[in-house]
Design an enzyme around this catalytic site. Sequence first.
Site, PDB file in Angstrom:
ATOM      1  N   HIS A  92       0.838  -1.223   0.000  1.00  0.00           N
ATOM      2  CA  HIS A  92       0.000   0.000   0.000  1.00  0.00           C
ATOM      3  C   HIS A  92       0.868   1.267   0.000  1.00  0.00           C
ATOM      4  O   HIS A  92       0.526   2.261   0.650  1.00  0.00           O
ATOM      5  CB  HIS A  92      -0.937   0.034   1.208  1.00  0.00           C
ATOM      6  CG  HIS A  92      -1.959  -1.069   1.227  1.00  0.00           C
ATOM      7  ND1 HIS A  92      -3.233  -0.912   0.758  1.00  0.00           N
ATOM      8  CD2 HIS A  92      -1.890  -2.353   1.663  1.00  0.00           C
ATOM      9  CE1 HIS A  92      -3.906  -2.049   0.913  1.00  0.00           C
ATOM     10  NE2 HIS A  92      -3.111  -2.939   1.459  1.00  0.00           N
ATOM     11  N   ASN A 165     -10.333  -2.620   2.647  1.00  0.00           N
ATOM     12  CA  ASN A 165     -10.059  -2.592   1.207  1.00  0.00           C
ATOM     13  C   ASN A 165     -11.342  -2.287   0.450  1.00  0.00           C
ATOM     14  O   ASN A 165     -12.421  -2.241   1.043  1.00  0.00           O
ATOM     15  CB  ASN A 165      -9.522  -3.948   0.744  1.00  0.00           C
ATOM     16  CG  ASN A 165      -8.048  -4.150   1.099  1.00  0.00           C
ATOM     17  OD1 ASN A 165      -7.313  -3.189   1.323  1.00  0.00           O
ATOM     18  ND2 ASN A 165      -7.633  -5.394   1.137  1.00  0.00           N
ATOM     19  N   HIS A 356      -3.624   0.956  11.914  1.00  0.00           N
ATOM     20  CA  HIS A 356      -3.430  -0.365  12.521  1.00  0.00           C
ATOM     21  C   HIS A 356      -4.797  -0.886  12.933  1.00  0.00           C
ATOM     22  O   HIS A 356      -5.515  -0.200  13.672  1.00  0.00           O
ATOM     23  CB  HIS A 356      -2.518  -0.207  13.736  1.00  0.00           C
ATOM     24  CG  HIS A 356      -2.268  -1.473  14.486  1.00  0.00           C
ATOM     25  ND1 HIS A 356      -2.538  -2.719  13.965  1.00  0.00           N
ATOM     26  CD2 HIS A 356      -1.750  -1.689  15.717  1.00  0.00           C
ATOM     27  CE1 HIS A 356      -2.206  -3.640  14.847  1.00  0.00           C
ATOM     28  NE2 HIS A 356      -1.732  -3.044  15.917  1.00  0.00           N
ATOM     29  N   TYR A 379       1.290  -4.425  11.824  1.00  0.00           N
ATOM     30  CA  TYR A 379       1.294  -2.993  11.508  1.00  0.00           C
ATOM     31  C   TYR A 379       2.266  -2.200  12.386  1.00  0.00           C
ATOM     32  O   TYR A 379       3.103  -1.451  11.885  1.00  0.00           O
ATOM     33  CB  TYR A 379      -0.127  -2.428  11.580  1.00  0.00           C
ATOM     34  CG  TYR A 379      -0.970  -2.919  10.409  1.00  0.00           C
ATOM     35  CD1 TYR A 379      -1.243  -2.102   9.334  1.00  0.00           C
ATOM     36  CD2 TYR A 379      -1.449  -4.222  10.354  1.00  0.00           C
ATOM     37  CE1 TYR A 379      -1.987  -2.538   8.252  1.00  0.00           C
ATOM     38  CE2 TYR A 379      -2.176  -4.686   9.286  1.00  0.00           C
ATOM     39  CZ  TYR A 379      -2.448  -3.841   8.229  1.00  0.00           C
ATOM     40  OH  TYR A 379      -3.165  -4.292   7.153  1.00  0.00           O
TER      41      TYR A 379
HETATM   42  C1  HEM Z   1      -8.008  -8.325   5.023  1.00  0.00           C
HETATM   43  C2  HEM Z   1      -6.752  -8.232   4.762  1.00  0.00           C
HETATM   44  C3  HEM Z   1      -6.011  -6.934   4.715  1.00  0.00           C
HETATM   45  C4  HEM Z   1      -6.460  -5.675   4.486  1.00  0.00           C
HETATM   46  C5  HEM Z   1      -7.871  -5.235   4.224  1.00  0.00           C
HETATM   47  C6  HEM Z   1      -5.324  -4.793   4.567  1.00  0.00           C
HETATM   48  C7  HEM Z   1      -5.385  -3.430   4.390  1.00  0.00           C
HETATM   49  C8  HEM Z   1      -4.321  -2.584   4.460  1.00  0.00           C
HETATM   50  C9  HEM Z   1      -4.346  -1.185   4.156  1.00  0.00           C
HETATM   51  C10 HEM Z   1      -5.566  -0.393   3.749  1.00  0.00           C
HETATM   52  C11 HEM Z   1      -3.100  -0.705   4.323  1.00  0.00           C
HETATM   53  C12 HEM Z   1      -2.657   0.723   4.054  1.00  0.00           C
HETATM   54  C13 HEM Z   1      -2.722   1.513   5.286  1.00  0.00           C
HETATM   55  C14 HEM Z   1      -2.351   2.926   5.009  1.00  0.00           C
HETATM   56  O1  HEM Z   1      -3.020   3.565   4.170  1.00  0.00           O
HETATM   57  O2  HEM Z   1      -1.397   3.416   5.633  1.00  0.00           O
HETATM   58  C15 HEM Z   1      -2.286  -1.796   4.725  1.00  0.00           C
HETATM   59  C16 HEM Z   1      -0.965  -1.695   4.994  1.00  0.00           C
HETATM   60  C17 HEM Z   1      -0.248  -2.741   5.460  1.00  0.00           C
HETATM   61  N1  HEM Z   1      -0.705  -4.027   5.671  1.00  0.00           N
HETATM   62 FE1  HEM Z   1      -2.480  -4.751   5.373  1.00  0.00          FE
HETATM   63  N2  HEM Z   1      -4.224  -5.527   4.866  1.00  0.00           N
HETATM   64  C18 HEM Z   1      -4.615  -6.843   4.969  1.00  0.00           C
HETATM   65  C19 HEM Z   1      -3.854  -7.896   5.296  1.00  0.00           C
HETATM   66  C20 HEM Z   1      -2.651  -7.768   5.803  1.00  0.00           C
HETATM   67  C21 HEM Z   1      -1.915  -8.827   6.407  1.00  0.00           C
HETATM   68  C22 HEM Z   1      -2.414 -10.262   6.578  1.00  0.00           C
HETATM   69  C23 HEM Z   1      -0.731  -8.306   6.793  1.00  0.00           C
HETATM   70  C24 HEM Z   1       0.396  -8.975   7.477  1.00  0.00           C
HETATM   71  C25 HEM Z   1       0.315 -10.096   8.163  1.00  0.00           C
HETATM   72  C26 HEM Z   1      -0.719  -6.905   6.408  1.00  0.00           C
HETATM   73  C27 HEM Z   1       0.314  -6.038   6.577  1.00  0.00           C
HETATM   74  C28 HEM Z   1       0.335  -4.729   6.181  1.00  0.00           C
HETATM   75  C29 HEM Z   1       1.488  -3.882   6.308  1.00  0.00           C
HETATM   76  C30 HEM Z   1       2.842  -4.287   6.831  1.00  0.00           C
HETATM   77  C31 HEM Z   1       1.113  -2.629   5.840  1.00  0.00           C
HETATM   78  C32 HEM Z   1       1.959  -1.368   5.748  1.00  0.00           C
HETATM   79  C33 HEM Z   1       1.626  -0.531   6.950  1.00  0.00           C
HETATM   80  C34 HEM Z   1       2.482   0.706   7.091  1.00  0.00           C
HETATM   81  O3  HEM Z   1       3.630   0.708   6.654  1.00  0.00           O
HETATM   82  O4  HEM Z   1       1.983   1.665   7.688  1.00  0.00           O
HETATM   83  N3  HEM Z   1      -1.911  -6.615   5.835  1.00  0.00           N
HETATM   84  N4  HEM Z   1      -3.051  -2.935   4.816  1.00  0.00           N
END
Ligand code: HEM
Length: 731
Positions: A92, A165, A356, A379
């Site tokens: 993202h 999402n 988060h 997160y």
């Molecule tokens: C339903 C499943 C998921 C959704 C809807 C989702 C949604 C999102 C969204 C919207 C962001 C962007 C946040 C922003 O705008 O700063 C994000 C970032 C991220 N997501 Fe997810 N995610 C999902 C699953 C996962 C999973 C399973 C993991 C790890 C186990 C993960 C790890 C991350 C990480 C590491 C970031 C970057 C956060 C940052 O650097 O601030 N996500 N996710």
Amino acid sequence: MAKTKPSPKLGTEAAIDKKLAPQPENDKTTQLAAHTADASGEQMNTNTGLPVNNDQNSLKAGDRGPTLLEDFILREKITHFDHERIPERVVHARGSGAHGVFKVYKPLSEYTKAEFLNDTGLETPVFVRFSTVAGSRGSTDLARDVRGFAVRFYTRQGNFDLVGNNMPVFFIQDAVKFPDLIHAVKPEPDNEIPQAASAHDTFWDFISLMPESAHMIMWAMSDRAIPRSLRMMEGFGVHTFRLINAEGKASFVKFHWKPLLGVHSVAWDEAQNISGKDPDFHRRDLWDAIESGAFPEWELGLQIIPEEDEFKYDFDLLDPTKLVPEELVPVQRVGKLTLNRNPDNFFAETEQIAFHLGHIVPGIDFTDDPLLQGRLFSYTDTQLTRLGGPNFQEIPINRPIVPVYNNQRDGFMRQTINKGKTSYNPNSLGHNAPQQVKETAGGFVSYRERIEARKLRVRNKSFFDHFSQARLFFNSQSDSEKNHLIDALTFELGKVKTVAIRIRMLGILKQIDKGLAAQVAFGLGLHVPADDELPTNQSIPADGDPADYQSVQIDGSLAKSDALSMANTIKNTIKSRKVAILAADGVDANSLSTVKQALEAEGAVVEVIAPRQGLITAENNEQIEVDQSFLGAASVLFDAVYVAGGKNAAAALEAEANAVHFLNEAFKHCKAIAAYKDAVQVLEATYFRKKTAHDEGIIVGGDLKRLTSSFIHAIKQHRFWEREKPRLIPA
Ligand code: HEM
């Protein structure tokens, strides 16, 4: 002793001022720290406050001599510049954000004690960040990809982040596979190709070995992955969460965002063109809409499922590859989100916000969805690296609107200057002893879920149906949506070089729908593999019994869900839609201005496009301002096009290849096209003119009132997809 005082009710501005305001206990610190700078006209100084006399020349030995190491002003400036970049988000990375407010329509005390979902007088400030998943920070907005839809509510009980999402399900059922999924979709590691695209071997290799991704693949290959605007997307919390009321009673909940402008997409050919013409298309669209006062709005929707219905369905509520069909549990619209202010500074706000899904408030809680549980770790962990240490919650965009009192201390970039000797609890020395808060007074208590279990690395059999909802999605699509999905799969798999991966994928598609697999196979010049050629489930652990892990086929209780098709979305407005008026010298001024005014009165954004910029001279010698020339404009950046009248203008446009191309492309992308009667000769020069006898999206006439009203109606329809070619073989 410090106590958290309840804040007064807050309007947006007041809330944001308050959010940025000094934390009471740390008067000195925050007078300095909460610094929003608009330095126009102010005295320039260094980071230590020294007034700067000359910022344009470095300190030299003589006017042509070498620069002196002594020049601390030069060094400070360059050092700061050298460290301007921080790591982009690991997923993202490409995003756009905006401020806004949320208001609940009626108290939801039956389900939740969360204050912001109960007090109808409260305007809760929010910050929203939309994103693509796979591409880098500078990648195109129009990638075929899932869109992040992350909403932070700055509530008086702390920050609540709904990190969702624009699709209601996910690729995998367990967070332990997330690094694999992302490694597969990101550019391939040897040559870093392709950027922001899933159309390559490693992604489809993984997906073809991962039957649980079948449902999400249907969404990701559908038009949802190429939205017309971030303002025209649905949002979903994806996981099942819990709501808890004041009596401690829990209900399951699925969160939805319903856009008031409807759900709309672009055509794939158009998306690829936009990526070249304006890679910031979505970011610009969001920014411009907010600047012009066309504030994007969504209603918060809840699907509430009583706890006792946990096992009522033929899918598991804890499985994030499943949605709860709206026909089974209707979505209640409970409040409205309005985005009404652009960020002042992209880096400070959109880049540094740290969402988060672990940021919850009393009245909202988690479930045991194994994807959700893993996200709870990920997160904060990634943000420690991305934002450089444990104090990122003190960055203005991350601070809650309530003051923070606890015994966390020190670390890189600490902003707060905590007073006193004690930073531990309990203490008897008096100063700085924040009090724990009783549950009845709003203290957070986790839902008292009963758990009695063995520790096992397994998945419940209720997670093994991988295809019934993928089929439900496909069957619920309109004919044109189905065609787009088939084309998307054919496009993506056509970019896969390893034929065995394409064939394996056909094996997965076959289990969703035989017709779908046959169509894609036809486009790829392959055949659908026989059953014994189907892939095995690669998530079977080495010592697992395959029988305990294989996908199972069930029919599912619903054959079709209207809510899953964008064809059924609201089509009642042209607000903020972009319309191009093609004109040239000799234009009939009345045929231009009447249509322009009528469109603008309905909220559309109209631009006059002509062979060159500046002014054109109308038939009646009126001077009309041109917004863009054909050199800078492109039909893919507009929703509809109108050719104004005037014989000389029409002759000029007919001879202008770019004008004809503009119309051809608008037709190809199924947009509304209108022409004043004496501009018909311009349409005659296009490739589509002869095919349009029954096309309601093409309006030609001399009665300006009728022409305008039919044109507005046509723009409301968004697209005339039925123009597209019929399928090569019957479905
Ligand atoms: C339903 C499943 C998921 C959704 C809807 C989702 C949604 C999102 C969204 C919207 C962001 C962007 C946040 C922003 O705008 O700063 C994000 C970032 C991220 N997501 Fe997810 N995610 C999902 C699953 C996962 C999973 C399973 C993991 C790890 C186990 C993960 C790890 C991350 C990480 C590491 C970031 C970057 C956060 C940052 O650097 O601030 N996500 N996710």
